[in-house]
Design an enzyme around this catalytic site. Sequence first.
Site, PDB file in Angstrom:
ATOM      1  N   ARG A 113      -2.550   8.925  -5.152  1.00 39.56           N
ATOM      2  CA  ARG A 113      -3.249   8.615  -6.388  1.00 39.56           C
ATOM      3  C   ARG A 113      -4.452   7.478  -5.870  1.00 39.56           C
ATOM      4  O   ARG A 113      -5.496   8.077  -6.050  1.00 39.56           O
ATOM      5  CB  ARG A 113      -2.113   7.936  -7.569  1.00 39.56           C
ATOM      6  CG  ARG A 113      -2.818   7.870  -9.099  1.00 39.56           C
ATOM      7  CD  ARG A 113      -3.845   6.843  -9.068  1.00 39.56           C
ATOM      8  NE  ARG A 113      -3.419   5.463  -8.797  1.00 39.56           N
ATOM      9  CZ  ARG A 113      -3.821   4.446  -8.874  1.00 39.56           C
ATOM     10  NH1 ARG A 113      -5.303   4.473  -9.123  1.00 39.56           N
ATOM     11  NH2 ARG A 113      -3.574   3.098  -8.842  1.00 39.56           N
ATOM     12  N   ASP A 114      -3.983   6.214  -5.658  1.00 40.79           N
ATOM     13  CA  ASP A 114      -5.116   5.328  -5.219  1.00 40.79           C
ATOM     14  C   ASP A 114      -6.087   5.676  -4.311  1.00 40.79           C
ATOM     15  O   ASP A 114      -7.278   5.665  -4.268  1.00 40.79           O
ATOM     16  CB  ASP A 114      -4.438   4.081  -5.011  1.00 40.79           C
ATOM     17  CG  ASP A 114      -5.244   2.769  -5.352  1.00 40.79           C
ATOM     18  OD1 ASP A 114      -6.235   3.199  -5.591  1.00 40.79           O
ATOM     19  OD2 ASP A 114      -4.823   1.719  -4.967  1.00 40.79           O
ATOM     20  N   HIS A 125      -4.553  -5.234  -1.165  1.00 36.36           N
ATOM     21  CA  HIS A 125      -5.393  -4.799  -0.494  1.00 36.36           C
ATOM     22  C   HIS A 125      -5.720  -5.496   0.964  1.00 36.36           C
ATOM     23  O   HIS A 125      -5.173  -6.801   0.851  1.00 36.36           O
ATOM     24  CB  HIS A 125      -6.767  -4.589  -1.122  1.00 36.36           C
ATOM     25  CG  HIS A 125      -6.721  -3.623  -2.416  1.00 36.36           C
ATOM     26  ND1 HIS A 125      -7.949  -3.461  -3.363  1.00 36.36           N
ATOM     27  CD2 HIS A 125      -5.801  -2.622  -2.514  1.00 36.36           C
ATOM     28  CE1 HIS A 125      -7.426  -2.458  -4.050  1.00 36.36           C
ATOM     29  NE2 HIS A 125      -6.255  -1.884  -3.722  1.00 36.36           N
ATOM     30  N   CYS A 165     -10.341  -0.004  -4.636  1.00 39.55           N
ATOM     31  CA  CYS A 165     -10.670  -0.153  -6.318  1.00 39.55           C
ATOM     32  C   CYS A 165     -12.177   0.121  -6.239  1.00 39.55           C
ATOM     33  O   CYS A 165     -13.247  -0.674  -6.065  1.00 39.55           O
ATOM     34  CB  CYS A 165     -10.458  -1.324  -6.912  1.00 39.55           C
ATOM     35  SG  CYS A 165     -10.851  -1.613  -8.514  1.00 39.55           S
ATOM     36  N   ASN A 173      -6.579  -0.150   0.915  1.00 43.24           N
ATOM     37  CA  ASN A 173      -5.342  -0.498   0.598  1.00 43.24           C
ATOM     38  C   ASN A 173      -4.607  -0.932   1.870  1.00 43.24           C
ATOM     39  O   ASN A 173      -5.227  -0.679   2.976  1.00 43.24           O
ATOM     40  CB  ASN A 173      -4.566   0.716  -0.091  1.00 43.24           C
ATOM     41  CG  ASN A 173      -4.747   0.981  -1.462  1.00 43.24           C
ATOM     42  OD1 ASN A 173      -4.840  -0.038  -2.539  1.00 43.24           O
ATOM     43  ND2 ASN A 173      -5.560   2.181  -1.563  1.00 43.24           N
TER      44      ASN A 173
END
Length: 312
Positions: free
Chosen positions: A18-19, A220, A251, A260
């Site tokens: 996802r991220d 992160h 982000c 991340n």
Amino acid sequence: MSTLTPPAQVDIVEVAPRDGFQSIREPLPTADKIRCIQALIDAGLTRIEIGSFVSPKAIPQMADIGEIVAHFAERPGMRFSALVPNLKGAELALAGGIRELVFVVSVSESHNRSNVRQSVADSLAGLANIAEKLRELGERDVRLRLDLGTSFDCPYEGRIDWRQVDAVLDGARNATQGIELEVALCDTTGRATPYQVAEHFTRLKERHGESRLRWAFHGHDTYGMGVANALFAVHHGATALDAATAGLGGCPFAPGATGNTATEDLIYALHGGQVHTGVDLARLLDAADLIAALPGGQTASHLRHVPRDRVG
């Protein structure tokens, strides 16, 4: 001299699907995403944030989320979660078979408006709508998680005091009364330090510590503090840690916050303390290579560049 005793077990929440995928501009082939997710499962990861139920116009990368969720349906022992931005997203996720919903609210007003184009109060109202839906359904096997973005630092407002997090968490708990909640403190910019992480978890646990509330940390590695921050979070109350294999993602609304914390780096540290994660590090590194080969992704992993015969 005191000895720091590691916990017996920590949940690893893999967020690359996802991220991580979301950070890649050009849509990836669905088959490639499925191949990467399967590699993560093969490595022993059992909690995976598989995607987000958002408008394809807003995030084209997530347009195939329904197909991906359907492919991995009926997997015993797996906990797939999905980010949902509103009630409609929650309803779509539930209809697709997702039993763990993730809702994001930024502690910083300016970041929340940049990220979801809403005030914090409006986002909390949206969380209340989802909580009410879960109460109506009465489905006890559905889990709800709250990601509190910018819990330590905001790209627009600077350092975030734990009391600011406390105020937003108060509102969130009022909105979700009667529902078990996992709360993740998110270091959106990567600027947190281990001691700030320790203070936030300690203070917030004192204010909100109870059996119905579980704690997680999402970090992160922008400033190289990812693994250290995660370890301090674990020793001050977190029982789940987010990470992205190969360090994929970041982000898009936090300038400079690419990367991340790499799952493989975190697993290496935890295994060094004999902490059980259920993850096979060698197979995870194979998955990391697969993810790092995706076109358009930004990755940041230390362990992936160490000779494999030196790992373990």
